[in-house]
Design a protein around this motif. Structure first.
Motif, short mmCIF file in Angstrom:
data_model
loop_
_atom_site.label_atom_id
_atom_site.label_comp_id
_atom_site.label_asym_id
_atom_site.label_seq_id
_atom_site.Cartn_x
_atom_site.Cartn_y
_atom_site.Cartn_z
N TYR A 737 0.86 -1.19 0.00
CA TYR A 737 0.00 0.00 0.00
C TYR A 737 0.89 1.24 0.00
O TYR A 737 1.90 1.31 0.71
CB TYR A 737 -0.89 0.02 1.24
CG TYR A 737 -1.80 -1.18 1.38
CD1 TYR A 737 -3.10 -1.17 0.88
CD2 TYR A 737 -1.35 -2.33 2.02
CE1 TYR A 737 -3.93 -2.28 1.01
CE2 TYR A 737 -2.16 -3.44 2.16
CZ TYR A 737 -3.45 -3.42 1.65
OH TYR A 737 -4.27 -4.51 1.78
N LEU A 775 -2.39 3.15 7.16
CA LEU A 775 -2.42 2.01 6.24
C LEU A 775 -2.43 0.68 7.00
O LEU A 775 -3.15 -0.25 6.63
CB LEU A 775 -1.21 2.08 5.30
CG LEU A 775 -1.23 3.18 4.24
CD1 LEU A 775 0.11 3.24 3.50
CD2 LEU A 775 -2.35 2.96 3.22
N ARG A 779 -5.68 -1.75 6.47
CA ARG A 779 -5.57 -3.02 5.74
C ARG A 779 -6.21 -4.19 6.49
O ARG A 779 -6.37 -5.27 5.92
CB ARG A 779 -4.10 -3.32 5.41
CG ARG A 779 -3.29 -3.84 6.56
CD ARG A 779 -1.91 -4.26 6.10
NE ARG A 779 -1.09 -4.76 7.19
CZ ARG A 779 0.16 -5.18 7.05
NH1 ARG A 779 0.75 -5.13 5.87
NH2 ARG A 779 0.84 -5.63 8.08
N LEU A 810 -9.68 4.50 5.70
CA LEU A 810 -8.46 5.30 5.72
C LEU A 810 -8.78 6.68 6.27
O LEU A 810 -9.49 7.47 5.63
CB LEU A 810 -7.90 5.41 4.31
CG LEU A 810 -6.44 5.84 4.13
CD1 LEU A 810 -5.51 4.84 4.81
CD2 LEU A 810 -6.10 5.95 2.65
#
Length: 817
Positions: A737, A775, A779, A810
């Protein structure tokens, strides 16, 4: 036979590119008509020192009449046999094409041909081609270039008037009236013709005064010393121009056996005291100077002895020409063709040949394939008869190597030399020979061609371009130009090279890592993709965390280029930029422009190809000064080679140098957060553990690290631990990512205001850290993040990457700018 015969024929004529771009048959036949006209009709019209150019023009006009008549007849035959051509197999046409090209090499292929007395050798001047540069012409130039359309005026070396010849040459040069270009003399391999270099003739002729040597396949073969004397005599005679104010510059280019001959000729020319010429340099292409390291001297006599199984009448007629009456190829042709098929093509060429053969087999009957195969085998006996091959291998090569491979002679041969070596040459140990010559010759540079075999001069190599870039500097471009500036002079490789690198190197990694990219606007809102990464008329500085081993660089650079047309130039560690991991460079090396091969193992070469420069304050300063985009990882080696438990930690210095320099040029700073690499491998032992290994291993690693140049200009070399951790990659990497955070505008920032620079520095660092944490948290909502098997199954089922976590996972950027 359906497979090996085409392989043999293809090997003889560099078929890896020939077969893919065969022009219409009538073009080949016209070329064959030109060659046969020259061969049969001009023997009685050799120019014998004409008193003026009238005789030359008369001879040319007679040739034109002969050729026009024959071409008209041939065209009529072509029209009447159009329906029959459709019944011919592609392989039959291919073999016919090859024979036509060989005929042109022997009899035509230039505008002036000088026959040397009593040795069966000739030198043919190839005039610059006047043909169009359309895409079709460019595709076919490997063997169907403009050089084939030229019909030579023939001269005898004993009666030639070089003054008139020089005048004729000047008229063919596009830069008429300017300083004459260097004379380039090409010396062929054992075939005596130079079939493997035909792709280069047009380009060479457009830049140099190109002369190519040919050696007749007559029964009376000259000795090696006679060949050397012949080339020396030609150089002396052709440059003996009383009107010349400066010595004529001569460049020798020799391929295979021609490389061995080139060395001997250069040694002889260095002993000639003359103010008429100067030896500018020599280029050795897969040179046969390594012949004494092979078994060819034992194998060839066995191969050529097969000729005694047939009567001489079955092979050649009373005039010494190949006999076409016999339908079956000779054992020498069959086994010789197989030997060539096994040693000449490299992997790429072999694949292309095999693909062509299999495709042809589908379109041809068994009878057509067998007939074409037999004809293909006959090419070897036709253009390199067994007796000729035996003489050249057993007399030329042993004598030549004994003359050239004298260490004292080689070390005194102070001629600028370029050795072009195919790394996969199966006929000669060329890779090792390039290193040997590089160490012995006083002014030698090698250029290795990755994946190339003995026929290296195919479409992958532009010899003209290589020569111009070499230290030989044939056109004095480097002499009259400032040195190359990697910051200002670098250019992005051509589109086809970029596509090849992305396809072969980046896409396989992307397929396994399924990367996801995000960007951020001025308010902190996130968006999938890179549409929010700023692009303006000011320099751009992308600052991020360095992932384990820096394995994500290709994905970052290619995605910026693809999505935003941003050319991000990395600042590489000196070890990567200078290639120290490859070991000490004992031999100077030249690389081709934008060289890329699937077997290029050192990624630093690709980084430099795509604009990476050695990290230094000066290079960083100049990148922003010249309004470019810089990609900087302040954590450097500590982050890229981090230890256990340090996943995604930042090891940035406290200094704010990059902010102050960015402010000096009003650059925009874009933070970059990246995760995935540390989860794709298990670190077995980190640097601290490796340094404590017994039996001197840890001590050797410590010495290596101390000898490595530090990336930080204000640090000692031994302050930086450059020891990669011992890591084992997982079967499936974690998903990667990338989050481009909220940008920082330095337009109003005073670079001398330490407090403000420190504030922006902390803001950039906090944005990167916050992005990493965001991130890692988001995830968790991506079911494919750490499950490589599931991700791979989705790709196979749907042909695309699986979806990722929802954008709502996010969080918005909270860093203050």
């Amino acid at each position: 036979m359906k497979i090996f015969a085409p392989l043999a024929a293809a090997s003889l004529c560099v078929a890896s590119r020939v077969m893919a771009f065969s022009p219409p048959m009538h073009q080949h036949r016209r070329a064959a008509v030109l060659s046969s006209a020259v061969a049969k009709e001009t023997d009685t019209h050799i120019v014998e020192t004409p008193a003026s150019s009238t005789a030359t023009k008369d001879a040319a006009e007679r040739l034109d009449d002969i050729i026009d008549a024959r071409v008209e007849t041939e065209q009529e035959r072509t029209v009447s046999s159009t329906s029959q051509q459709s019944e011919e197999s592609t392989m039959e046409l291919f073999v016919t094409d090859m024979r036509s090209v060989y005929s042109d090499l022997e009899n035509g292929g230039g505008s002036i041909k000088v026959r040397m007395a009593n040795v069966g050798a000739s030198f043919t001047y190839v005039a610059p081609s006047l043909s169009s540069s359309s895409e079709e012409t460019n595709k076919n130039k490997q063997i169907f270039g403009g050089w084939r359309k030229q019909v030579p005026t023939l001269y005898d070396s004993t009666t030639i008037d070089w003054g008139e010849v020089h005048s004729d040459i000047v008229e063919t040069q596009p830069h008429s009236g300017a300083e004459a270009p260097p004379m380039l003399i090409y010396l062929p391999g054992l075939d005596g013709l130079g079939m493997s270099a035909t792709a280069q003739f047009d380009d060479l002729a457009s830049t140099f005064e190109l002369w190519r040597m040919t050696v007749d396949k007559s029964t009376a073969q000259p000795s090696f010393s006679q060949l050397v004397s012949t080339v020396v005599k030609f150089v002396k005679d052709s440059t003996n121009n009383a009107d010349a104010e400066t010595p004529r510059e001569v460049i020798l280019v020799g391929e295979s056996f021609g490389g061995l001959l080139t060395c001997a000729v250069a040694m002889a020319l260095k002993n000639v005291k003359s103010n008429k010429f100067s030896l500018k340099g020599m280029t050795l292409i897969n040179p046969a100077t390594s012949f004494d390291e092979t078994n060819w001297e034992q194998f060839v006599p066995l191969l050529t002895s097969l000729r005694y199984l047939e009567s001489q009448e079955d092979i050649v007629d009373s005039s010494g020409n190949f006999n076409f009456v016999n339908e079956l190829p000779t054992p020498y042709s069959v086994l010789g063709g197989m030997a060539l098929a096994a040693t000449i093509p490299d992997g790429n060429q072999f694949s292309s040949i095999l693909e062509f053969i299999l495709g042809t087999a589908k379109l041809s009957t068994n009878e057509q394939m067998l007939a074409a195969s037999a004809d293909g085998f006959r090419l070897l006996a036709e253009y390199l008869p067994a007796s000729v091959l035996e003489t050249r291998v057993l007399q030329w090569l042993p004598v030549g190597t004994s003359v050239v491979n004298n260490v004292e002679r080689l070390t005194k041969l102070d001629v600028p030399t370029l050795v072009i070596a195919g790394n996969d040459d199966n006929m000669l140990p060329t890779k090792e020979e390039a290193n040997r010559l590089g160490k012995l010759l006083p002014d030698c540079v090698k250029m290795e061609v990755s994946g190339a075999g003995h026929f290296v001069l195919d479409a992958r190599v532009n010899l003209t371009e290589v020569l111009i870039d070499s230290h030989i500097d044939p056109l004095d471009i480097q002499k009259n130009s400032p040195p190359y500036d990697p910051v200002r002079d670098w250019k992005l490789p051509p589109d086809d090279v970029v596509r090849a690198v992305v396809e072969k190197r980046v896409n396989p990694t992307k397929k396994r890592a399924s990367p996801v990219f995000f960007s951020t606007d001025a308010t902190g809102q996130r968006r999938l993709g890179l549409s929010l990464v700023p692009t303006n008329d000011r320099p751009l500085l992308i600052v991020g965390n360095h992932q384990l081993f820096g394995q994500d660089l290709g994905m970052i650079i290619s995605q910026l280029l693809e999505d935003r047309n941003i050319v991000a130039r990395g600042l590489a560690h000196p070890t990567v930029a200078e290639g120290l991991l490859r070991g000490e460079q004992e031999v100077r090396t030249q690389r081709r422009r934008y060289e890329f091969g699937e077997d290029v193992r050192f990624e630093g070469d690709l980084f430099q190809m795509f604009g990476a420069v050695k990290v230094s304050p000066r290079n960083f300063f100049r990148l922003l000064q010249t309004n470019q985009t810089a990609l900087l990882f302040p954590g450097g080696v500590k982050e890229a080679l981090h230890g256990k438990g340090d996943d995604y930690k930042l090891f940035w210095p406290e200094k704010t140098d990059f902010v102050r320099i960015a402010a000096k040029f009003n650059a925009t700073i874009v933070p970059l957060s990246a995760i995935g690499a540390a989860d794709s491998a298990d670190i077995v032992a980190d640097a601290n553990e490796l340094l404590n290994l017994p039996f001197g291993i840890g001590e050797n690693l410590a010495n290596f690290s101390k000898s490595t140049v530090s990336a930080r200009f204000d640090a000692k070399d031994d302050d930086e631990t450059f020891i990669p951790p011992l890591a084992v990659p997982k079967p499936f990497p974690a998903r990667h990512y990338f989050l481009f955070g909220r940008s920082f505008d330095t337009t109003l920032l005073d670079p001398n205001n330490k407090d403000e620079c420190q504030r922006i520095y902390r803001g950039v660092k906090n944005e990167v850290e916050e992005g990493i944490d965001a991130l890692l948290s988001a995830r968790k909502d991506d079911p494919y993040a750490l499950d490589g098997v599931k991700r791979s199954s989705y790709q196979r089922l749907f042909g695309k990457d699986p979806p990722t976590f929802p954008l709502s996972s996010l969080p918005k950027s909270s860093s203050s700018v």
